[in-house]
Design an enzyme around this catalytic site. Structure first.
Site, PDB file in Angstrom:
ATOM      1  N   CYS A 184     -41.077-101.287   4.078  1.00 26.42           N
ATOM      2  CA  CYS A 184     -39.700-101.374   4.597  1.00 26.42           C
ATOM      3  C   CYS A 184     -39.133-102.776   4.339  1.00 26.42           C
ATOM      4  O   CYS A 184     -38.875-103.131   3.203  1.00 26.42           O
ATOM      5  CB  CYS A 184     -39.685-100.984   6.074  1.00 26.42           C
ATOM      6  SG  CYS A 184     -38.048-100.597   6.696  1.00 26.42           S
ATOM      7  N   HIS A 238     -42.967 -95.765   6.678  1.00 25.76           N
ATOM      8  CA  HIS A 238     -43.923 -96.560   7.461  1.00 25.76           C
ATOM      9  C   HIS A 238     -45.249 -95.825   7.648  1.00 25.76           C
ATOM     10  O   HIS A 238     -45.406 -95.111   8.641  1.00 25.76           O
ATOM     11  CB  HIS A 238     -43.333 -96.858   8.843  1.00 25.76           C
ATOM     12  CG  HIS A 238     -42.214 -97.843   8.838  1.00 25.76           C
ATOM     13  ND1 HIS A 238     -42.416 -99.185   9.017  1.00 25.76           N
ATOM     14  CD2 HIS A 238     -40.884 -97.679   8.670  1.00 25.76           C
ATOM     15  CE1 HIS A 238     -41.249 -99.823   8.981  1.00 25.76           C
ATOM     16  NE2 HIS A 238     -40.302 -98.925   8.764  1.00 25.76           N
ATOM     17  N   GLU A 241     -47.964 -97.032   8.710  1.00 33.67           N
ATOM     18  CA  GLU A 241     -48.644 -97.519   9.922  1.00 33.67           C
ATOM     19  C   GLU A 241     -48.144 -96.822  11.180  1.00 33.67           C
ATOM     20  O   GLU A 241     -48.796 -96.857  12.212  1.00 33.67           O
ATOM     21  CB  GLU A 241     -48.477 -99.044  10.043  1.00 33.67           C
ATOM     22  CG  GLU A 241     -47.151 -99.536  10.607  1.00 33.67           C
ATOM     23  CD  GLU A 241     -45.988 -99.496   9.615  1.00 33.67           C
ATOM     24  OE1 GLU A 241     -46.138 -98.927   8.514  1.00 33.67           O
ATOM     25  OE2 GLU A 241     -44.914-100.033   9.957  1.00 33.67           O
TER      26      GLU A 241
END
Lengths: 225, 90
Positions: A87, A195, A197
């Protein structure tokens, strides 16, 4: 040896703890690296996390690229070390010239925060090497400046060299050629808007991101051993 | 010498500009139906300390290319460069 991941914290980053937690959750070591650091020698992998480094002032990533740590990150990348920008981290990597193209405001001028289906279109990168080609993953996106743009020659090169690693199945931001993530020619520098994560724990709605992070740790662990 | 500089940064003509397009779409509702080709950009005003006007011009260009604009998608133009005194007066 356990793979050691350095997660760079710029003033205004806000996903660094998510990355640390996700990495630890799949068996890696992770520490936060302040942006004023001038070496990253202690790590096998560097992650530039999401957020709004320097408030996204001027352009997203434009000021973060001048942080002292970025010189060390560029050297680390040039030596073949895996560098992943997620990002805002992707925006920093394009501004720093470590990846081609640029990220622009979403075509519809709205912030997008939603789970997004993406497809692995190349296994050339450290992030996708361990994931079968064509695998579809659901990963969250969370951005206003996420529309990947580049000139036609760059796009042709990215496609021909199999450097488009992830494509959206339903393009949320107007990115050229549905691009969600790319890598450099060597495959060790990767940028993506979704994302992984934030999709690395079943408690928060999915573990698809753990496949990508797992590939990263494995590739880096083998290289470091 | 000190120079007052005004720089413009704008998207390259081939890069889609959703902001400009959105502004243009809103204009007819306000009676501005004679306005076309709206492009949004930004401008910077700053002062440069330099030996000569030529040096100031070159420094401004360097700043524009290295930081103020992203050459992948933006162009810059030097709108004005004027010598000023210590009080900032031309």
């Amino acid at each position: 040896m356990t793979t050691r991941v350095g997660v760079v914290l710029f003033p205004g980053s806000n996903c660094e703890h998510d990355v640390v937690r996700a990495v630890r959750g799949i068996g890696g070591e992770a520490d936060i690296v302040w942006h004023a650091a001038t070496d990253v020698d202690a790590y096998d992998v560097i992650v530039l996390p999401g957020g709004f480094a320097h408030g996204d002032y001027l352009r997203a990533g434009a000021l973060a690229r001048f942080a002292p740590v970025m010189g060390a990150v560029a050297d680390f990348a040039a030596a073949g070390g895996p560098v992943v920008g997620i990002c805002n981290g992707f925006q920093v990597l394009t501004e720093a010239g470590l990846l081609p193209g640029a990220l622009q405001k979403n075509a519809h001028l709205r912030f997008v925060c939603a789970p997004c289906a993406v497809r692995v279109d190349s296994t050339k990168s450290v992030l996708t090497r361990g994931v079968p080609l064509g695998t579809e993953l659901v990963l969250p996106v969370n951005h206003f400046v996420g529309r990947f743009v580049c000139d036609e020659a760059t796009l042709a090169e990215l496609v021909a060299e199999e450097r488009v690693i992830l494509r959206y199945l339903d393009n949320p931001n107007g990115s050229i050629d549905d691009i969600a993530g790319i890598c450099n020619r060597e495959g060790n520098v990767v940028g993506l808007m979704p994302h992984p994560e934030r999709a690395a724990d079943a408690l928060v709605g999915g573990v698809d991101g753990a496949f990508l992070l797992g590939s990263l740790l494995e590739v880096a662990g083998v290289a470091a051993a | 010498m000190r120079f007052a500089v005004h720089l413009e940064v704008r998207l390259r003509p081939t890069i889609a500009d959703p902001e400009g397009a959105t502004i243009e779409r809103a204009l007819p509702a306000l009676g501005f139906d004679d306005i076309h080709q709206v492009r949004a950009g930004r401008s910077f005003r700053l002062e440069i300390e330099a030996e000569s006007e030529e040096a100031a011009r070159s420094r401004a260009g360097e700043l524009a290319h290295r930081l103020l604009a992203n050459p992948v998608m933006e162009d810059t133009a030097l709108l004005s460069l004027v010598a000023i005194d210590a009080a900032g007066v031309p």
